[in-house]
Design a protein around this motif. Structure first.
Motif, mmCIF file in Angstrom:
data_model
loop_
_atom_site.group_PDB
_atom_site.id
_atom_site.type_symbol
_atom_site.label_atom_id
_atom_site.label_comp_id
_atom_site.label_asym_id
_atom_site.label_seq_id
_atom_site.Cartn_x
_atom_site.Cartn_y
_atom_site.Cartn_z
ATOM 1 N N PRO A 68 7.484 2.942 -2.564
ATOM 2 C CA PRO A 68 6.725 3.089 -3.901
ATOM 3 C C PRO A 68 7.353 4.399 -4.358
ATOM 4 O O PRO A 68 6.991 4.884 -5.605
ATOM 5 N N MET A 69 7.990 5.222 -3.741
ATOM 6 C CA MET A 69 8.543 6.734 -4.027
ATOM 7 C C MET A 69 7.697 7.566 -4.692
ATOM 8 O O MET A 69 7.705 8.213 -5.613
ATOM 9 N N ARG A 70 6.338 7.764 -3.890
ATOM 10 C CA ARG A 70 5.268 8.574 -4.213
ATOM 11 C C ARG A 70 4.986 9.456 -2.890
ATOM 12 O O ARG A 70 3.883 9.921 -3.093
ATOM 13 N N GLY A 71 5.754 9.525 -1.995
ATOM 14 C CA GLY A 71 5.476 10.437 -0.713
ATOM 15 C C GLY A 71 5.048 9.446 0.283
ATOM 16 O O GLY A 71 4.770 8.243 0.202
ATOM 17 N N PRO A 72 5.181 10.132 1.595
ATOM 18 C CA PRO A 72 4.952 9.358 2.690
ATOM 19 C C PRO A 72 3.444 8.745 2.964
ATOM 20 O O PRO A 72 3.349 7.644 3.330
ATOM 21 N N MET A 77 0.775 3.454 3.028
ATOM 22 C CA MET A 77 -0.290 2.532 2.395
ATOM 23 C C MET A 77 0.107 1.296 1.749
ATOM 24 O O MET A 77 -0.279 0.098 1.929
ATOM 25 N N SER A 78 1.530 1.417 1.405
ATOM 26 C CA SER A 78 2.206 0.274 0.646
ATOM 27 C C SER A 78 2.346 -0.758 1.671
ATOM 28 O O SER A 78 2.236 -2.084 1.526
ATOM 29 N N LEU A 79 2.723 -0.434 2.872
ATOM 30 C CA LEU A 79 2.927 -1.246 4.007
ATOM 31 C C LEU A 79 1.614 -1.874 4.866
ATOM 32 O O LEU A 79 1.377 -2.993 4.841
ATOM 33 N N VAL A 80 0.708 -0.869 4.663
ATOM 34 C CA VAL A 80 -0.684 -1.432 4.913
ATOM 35 C C VAL A 80 -1.258 -2.672 4.024
ATOM 36 O O VAL A 80 -1.772 -3.601 4.328
ATOM 37 N N HIS A 81 -0.843 -2.499 2.850
ATOM 38 C CA HIS A 81 -1.401 -3.370 1.709
ATOM 39 C C HIS A 81 -0.407 -4.659 1.445
ATOM 40 O O HIS A 81 -0.760 -5.677 0.631
ATOM 41 N N ASN A 82 0.685 -4.581 2.128
ATOM 42 C CA ASN A 82 1.719 -5.894 2.027
ATOM 43 C C ASN A 82 1.188 -6.999 2.786
ATOM 44 O O ASN A 82 1.136 -7.136 3.948
ATOM 45 N N ALA A 83 0.842 -7.897 2.099
ATOM 46 C CA ALA A 83 0.175 -9.335 2.685
ATOM 47 C C ALA A 83 1.406 -10.031 3.354
ATOM 48 O O ALA A 83 0.932 -10.913 4.167
ATOM 49 N N GLN A 84 2.469 -9.731 3.200
ATOM 50 C CA GLN A 84 3.504 -10.382 3.960
ATOM 51 C C GLN A 84 3.454 -10.034 5.703
ATOM 52 O O GLN A 84 3.990 -10.681 6.222
ATOM 53 N N ALA A 171 -9.010 -6.092 12.357
ATOM 54 C CA ALA A 171 -10.532 -5.769 11.882
ATOM 55 C C ALA A 171 -10.047 -4.420 10.971
ATOM 56 O O ALA A 171 -10.727 -4.461 9.855
ATOM 57 N N ALA A 172 -9.354 -3.634 11.591
ATOM 58 C CA ALA A 172 -9.046 -1.988 11.169
ATOM 59 C C ALA A 172 -8.334 -2.189 9.726
ATOM 60 O O ALA A 172 -8.645 -1.567 8.648
ATOM 61 N N ARG A 173 -7.458 -2.959 10.042
ATOM 62 C CA ARG A 173 -6.603 -3.255 8.716
ATOM 63 C C ARG A 173 -7.229 -3.861 7.484
ATOM 64 O O ARG A 173 -6.928 -3.320 6.400
ATOM 65 N N LEU A 175 -10.253 -3.350 6.887
ATOM 66 C CA LEU A 175 -11.137 -2.544 6.147
ATOM 67 C C LEU A 175 -10.293 -1.424 5.262
ATOM 68 O O LEU A 175 -10.505 -1.214 4.079
ATOM 69 N N LEU A 176 -8.916 -1.063 5.823
ATOM 70 C CA LEU A 176 -8.204 -0.469 5.146
ATOM 71 C C LEU A 176 -7.806 -1.009 3.640
ATOM 72 O O LEU A 176 -7.412 -0.713 2.554
ATOM 73 N N HIS A 177 -7.656 -2.481 3.655
ATOM 74 C CA HIS A 177 -7.325 -3.214 2.574
ATOM 75 C C HIS A 177 -8.307 -3.085 1.370
ATOM 76 O O HIS A 177 -7.959 -3.392 0.218
ATOM 77 N N HIS A 178 -9.410 -2.765 1.600
ATOM 78 C CA HIS A 178 -10.643 -2.534 0.741
ATOM 79 C C HIS A 178 -10.395 -1.359 -0.054
ATOM 80 O O HIS A 178 -10.838 -1.359 -1.101
ATOM 81 N N VAL A 179 -9.592 -0.603 0.165
ATOM 82 C CA VAL A 179 -9.245 0.619 -0.687
ATOM 83 C C VAL A 179 -7.891 0.607 -1.233
ATOM 84 O O VAL A 179 -6.940 0.323 -0.627
ATOM 85 N N PRO A 180 -8.034 0.624 -2.452
ATOM 86 C CA PRO A 180 -6.567 0.204 -3.241
ATOM 87 C C PRO A 180 -5.539 1.163 -2.926
ATOM 88 O O PRO A 180 -5.760 2.473 -2.674
ATOM 89 N N ALA A 181 -4.271 0.787 -2.873
ATOM 90 C CA ALA A 181 -3.147 1.485 -2.747
ATOM 91 C C ALA A 181 -2.968 2.689 -3.671
ATOM 92 O O ALA A 181 -2.300 3.693 -3.489
ATOM 93 N N SER A 182 -3.446 2.504 -4.863
ATOM 94 C CA SER A 182 -3.336 3.420 -6.017
ATOM 95 C C SER A 182 -4.422 4.471 -5.570
ATOM 96 O O SER A 182 -4.458 5.383 -6.620
ATOM 97 N N GLN A 183 -5.172 4.550 -4.596
ATOM 98 C CA GLN A 183 -6.314 5.552 -4.306
ATOM 99 C C GLN A 183 -5.932 6.971 -4.440
ATOM 100 O O GLN A 183 -6.537 7.912 -4.736
ATOM 101 N N GLY A 184 -4.717 7.027 -3.937
ATOM 102 C CA GLY A 184 -4.018 8.653 -3.747
ATOM 103 C C GLY A 184 -4.399 9.342 -2.647
ATOM 104 O O GLY A 184 -4.366 10.251 -2.692
ATOM 105 N N ILE A 185 -4.278 8.441 -1.498
ATOM 106 C CA ILE A 185 -4.757 9.047 -0.240
ATOM 107 C C ILE A 185 -3.477 10.110 -0.004
ATOM 108 O O ILE A 185 -2.486 9.751 -0.235
ATOM 109 N N THR A 186 -3.844 11.274 0.732
ATOM 110 C CA THR A 186 -2.868 12.250 1.035
ATOM 111 C C THR A 186 -2.533 12.325 2.396
ATOM 112 O O THR A 186 -1.292 12.693 2.619
#
Length: 311
Positions: A68-72, A77-84, A171-173, A175-186
């Motif tokens: 996404p070119m918004r930092g590490p 998180m883009s990989l965490v949310h990738n349904a593929q 199961a952990a993943r 959970l992480l899916h419930h938080v949008p990738a756009s949330q801005g986790i640092t």
């Protein structure tokens, strides 16, 4: 035990050390893995290296994606949310480290055993110590050995294991899916520890150093056992960055409200009071919250931050 691991590799200008890391993945004694590499716009030889290894290993072993070119943190998180990306376990992977050959074996065995004991629905996270190396691969000691138990009370103020050591279950993943990738986790690793322990999951902490964590000038974050490392973290406390990070993590927890445990809710409420109440309420809430870091000096610093309204 027949399980599959998705290795979530993020790259950005990783040319100097990426090949050594990929070689260490190939040398894993656990063989049932696939690398998903998300590149964040490298303008050096990083993509050439990835393409070369993809050619050697095959596309079923290494998939290259555009980040996404918004930092590490956003890249991970883009990989965490990738349904593929589907697997039994998921492992964060930095571009410049070296994995010990038994890293995935130890992680999958520990997670598999814990799932048998607790059930497949419990979110589980595995993490370890690291061995510090320099740009030439020379060893420079180990990360801190933590002895206090992992818990949400620790996670809300400290990441106990580096993301480069982390492996977690489906199961952990979820959970992480419930938080949008756009949330801005640092910090993806700190957030992973927080989210999993907040919702009744647990961290399996292994004192064995599973990763050779390379220290160099381009590191996003360096080791924290040196005097300079500790001074840098003290500066983050004093200049308000730590407080901002806490606010981001607390906001992200709202997306997991349905899964928080009663104990988490109580500790989070006290932590919020310790951050934003009047001074007496802040101190009282901090002392009664049960929140802790892994050493006494850091806990004294936390108490001071509560007084100064820097939590």
């Amino acid at each position: 035990m027949s399980v599959h691991v998705a290795i979530l590799l993020c790259t950005y200008r990783g040319q100097p050390f990426l090949a050594a890391q990929l070689d260490s993945l190939a040398a894993q004694t656990f063989k049932n893995w696939r690398v998903w590499a998300s590149d964040d716009g490298s303008d050096d030889g990083t993509l050439d290296i990835l393409l070369r290894y993809q050619s050697q290993w095959g596309g079923d072993r290494l998939t290259i994606l555009r980040g996404p070119m918004r930092g590490p943190a956003a890249n991970f998180m883009s990989l965490v949310h990738n349904a593929q990306i589907q697997a039994d376990y998921f492992a964060y992977c930095d571009q410049d480290d070296v994995w010990e050959s038994d890293k995935l074996d130890r992680a999958t065995q520990a997670l598999f055993k814990a799932q048998i004991e607790s059930g497949a629905d419990q979110p589980l996270l595995y993490g370890t110590r690291t061995r510090y190396i320099d740009e030439c691969g020379r060893e420079h000691g180990l990360s801190s050995l933590y002895v206090k138990p992992p818990s949400f009370a620790n996670a809300i103020v400290q990441c106990m294991a580096g993301g480069n050591t982390m492996v977690y279950n489906r199961a952990a993943r979820a959970l992480l899916h419930h938080v949008p990738a756009s949330q801005g986790i640092t910090m993806h690793d700190w957030w992973t520890y927080i989210a999993i322990t907040a919702c009744g999951g647990r961290l399996l902490y292994d004192p064995y150093p599973s990763v050779r964590y390379r220290q160099h000038t381009a590191n996003e974050r360096g080791m924290n056992v040196t005097i300079m490392g500790r001074l840098q973290r003290l500066q983050w406390l004093l200049d308000g960055r730590y407080r901002t990070w806490n606010q981001i993590n607390i906001a992200a927890l709202h997306h997991l409200d349905s899964w928080l445990t009663p104990q988490t809710r109580e500790q989070l409420a006290r932590f919020n009071t310790a951050r934003d109440g009047h001074v007496v309420a802040r101190i009282t809430a901090f002392l009664s919250s049960g929140i802790y870091r892994q050493n006494k000096l850091d806990n004294l610093a936390l108490a001071a931050m509560a007084v100064m309204r820097r939590l």
